[in-house]
Design a protein around this motif. Structure first.
Motif, PDB file in Angstrom:
ATOM      1  N   VAL A 234       4.090  21.506   2.017  1.00  0.00           N
ATOM      2  CA  VAL A 234       2.641  21.568   1.786  1.00  0.00           C
ATOM      3  C   VAL A 234       2.088  20.160   1.579  1.00  0.00           C
ATOM      4  N   GLY A 235       2.833  19.334   0.877  1.00  0.00           N
ATOM      5  CA  GLY A 235       2.413  17.947   0.682  1.00  0.00           C
ATOM      6  C   GLY A 235       2.346  17.179   1.994  1.00  0.00           C
ATOM      7  N   LEU A 236       3.338  17.376   2.859  1.00  0.00           N
ATOM      8  CA  LEU A 236       3.322  16.716   4.169  1.00  0.00           C
ATOM      9  C   LEU A 236       2.155  17.196   5.025  1.00  0.00           C
ATOM     10  N   LEU A 237       1.864  18.501   4.959  1.00  0.00           N
ATOM     11  CA  LEU A 237       0.709  19.023   5.682  1.00  0.00           C
ATOM     12  C   LEU A 237      -0.575  18.373   5.164  1.00  0.00           C
ATOM     13  N   GLY A 238      -0.668  18.210   3.861  1.00  0.00           N
ATOM     14  CA  GLY A 238      -1.828  17.545   3.277  1.00  0.00           C
ATOM     15  C   GLY A 238      -1.971  16.110   3.758  1.00  0.00           C
ATOM     16  N   ILE A 239      -0.863  15.416   3.897  1.00  0.00           N
ATOM     17  CA  ILE A 239      -0.893  14.043   4.399  1.00  0.00           C
ATOM     18  C   ILE A 239      -1.397  14.030   5.835  1.00  0.00           C
ATOM     19  N   LEU A 240      -0.860  14.909   6.678  1.00  0.00           N
ATOM     20  CA  LEU A 240      -1.264  14.950   8.084  1.00  0.00           C
ATOM     21  C   LEU A 240      -2.745  15.288   8.235  1.00  0.00           C
ATOM     22  N   VAL A 241      -3.217  16.283   7.477  1.00  0.00           N
ATOM     23  CA  VAL A 241      -4.629  16.666   7.560  1.00  0.00           C
ATOM     24  C   VAL A 241      -5.505  15.562   6.964  1.00  0.00           C
TER      25      VAL A 241
ATOM     26  N   LEU B 273       0.829  -1.206   0.000  1.00  0.00           N
ATOM     27  CA  LEU B 273       0.000   0.000   0.000  1.00  0.00           C
ATOM     28  C   LEU B 273       0.863   1.256   0.000  1.00  0.00           C
ATOM     29  N   SER B 274       1.955   1.222   0.741  1.00  0.00           N
ATOM     30  CA  SER B 274       2.875   2.359   0.781  1.00  0.00           C
ATOM     31  C   SER B 274       3.500   2.581  -0.598  1.00  0.00           C
ATOM     32  N   LEU B 275       3.878   1.509  -1.256  1.00  0.00           N
ATOM     33  CA  LEU B 275       4.436   1.606  -2.602  1.00  0.00           C
ATOM     34  C   LEU B 275       3.397   2.177  -3.566  1.00  0.00           C
ATOM     35  N   ALA B 276       2.167   1.710  -3.476  1.00  0.00           N
ATOM     36  CA  ALA B 276       1.101   2.206  -4.348  1.00  0.00           C
ATOM     37  C   ALA B 276       0.849   3.697  -4.117  1.00  0.00           C
ATOM     38  N   ALA B 277       0.853   4.117  -2.856  1.00  0.00           N
ATOM     39  CA  ALA B 277       0.667   5.540  -2.549  1.00  0.00           C
ATOM     40  C   ALA B 277       1.824   6.354  -3.117  1.00  0.00           C
TER      41      ALA B 277
ATOM     42  N   ILE C  55       3.013  10.019  -9.848  1.00  0.00           N
ATOM     43  CA  ILE C  55       2.225  10.350 -11.034  1.00  0.00           C
ATOM     44  C   ILE C  55       1.679  11.767 -10.931  1.00  0.00           C
ATOM     45  N   VAL C  56       1.153  12.133  -9.757  1.00  0.00           N
ATOM     46  CA  VAL C  56       0.632  13.486  -9.559  1.00  0.00           C
ATOM     47  C   VAL C  56       1.753  14.509  -9.719  1.00  0.00           C
TER      48      VAL C  56
ATOM     49  N   VAL D  61       6.441  18.763 -11.342  1.00  0.00           N
ATOM     50  CA  VAL D  61       7.289  18.972 -10.167  1.00  0.00           C
ATOM     51  C   VAL D  61       8.289  17.824 -10.124  1.00  0.00           C
ATOM     52  N   ARG D  62       9.544  18.158 -10.037  1.00  0.00           N
ATOM     53  CA  ARG D  62      10.582  17.131  -9.981  1.00  0.00           C
ATOM     54  C   ARG D  62      10.806  16.662  -8.554  1.00  0.00           C
TER      55      ARG D  62
END
Length: 98
Positions: free
Chosen positions: A34-41, A6-10, A16-17, A23-24
């Motif tokens: 911002v991505g980490l904040l999105g994960i936490l929320v 599941l972690s690999l799939a995420a 892909i996103v 974004v490299r």
């Protein structure tokens, strides 16, 4: 093993996103934060949603789900207080504590 798949799939989905957004990887620091904040929320949406479906108000649902401590972690002032509380056992007389 399921957790790793599941972690690999995420990770693949995020890759892909990132590719679609041009974004490299590794992402620039602000994009990564911002991505980490999105994960936490995002982790808190299901627990809070379950509480709200059960009829709890939003603020109470956030409190019951302990969202604030999960998102912000153990804040320094709170940590120092909890360590001091752990050292003192109310069952012991003050003379026995040293």
């Amino acid at each position: 093993m399921k957790m790793y798949l599941l972690s690999l799939a995420a990770g693949l989905l995020v890759g892909i996103v990132y590719s679609l957004l041009n974004v490299r990887s590794p992402a620039p620091p602000l994009v990564a934060l911002v991505g980490l904040l999105g994960i936490l929320v995002g982790e808190q949406i299901i627990p809070v949603g379950k509480q709200m479906i059960a009829g709890t108000a939003f603020a109470a649902a956030v409190d019951v789900s302990k969202c604030t401590s999960h998102i912000f972690g153990q804040l320094p002032g709170r940590h120092a207080k909890s360590v001091a509380d752990a050292k003192t056992d109310p069952a012991e007389p003050p003379e026995a504590q040293s």
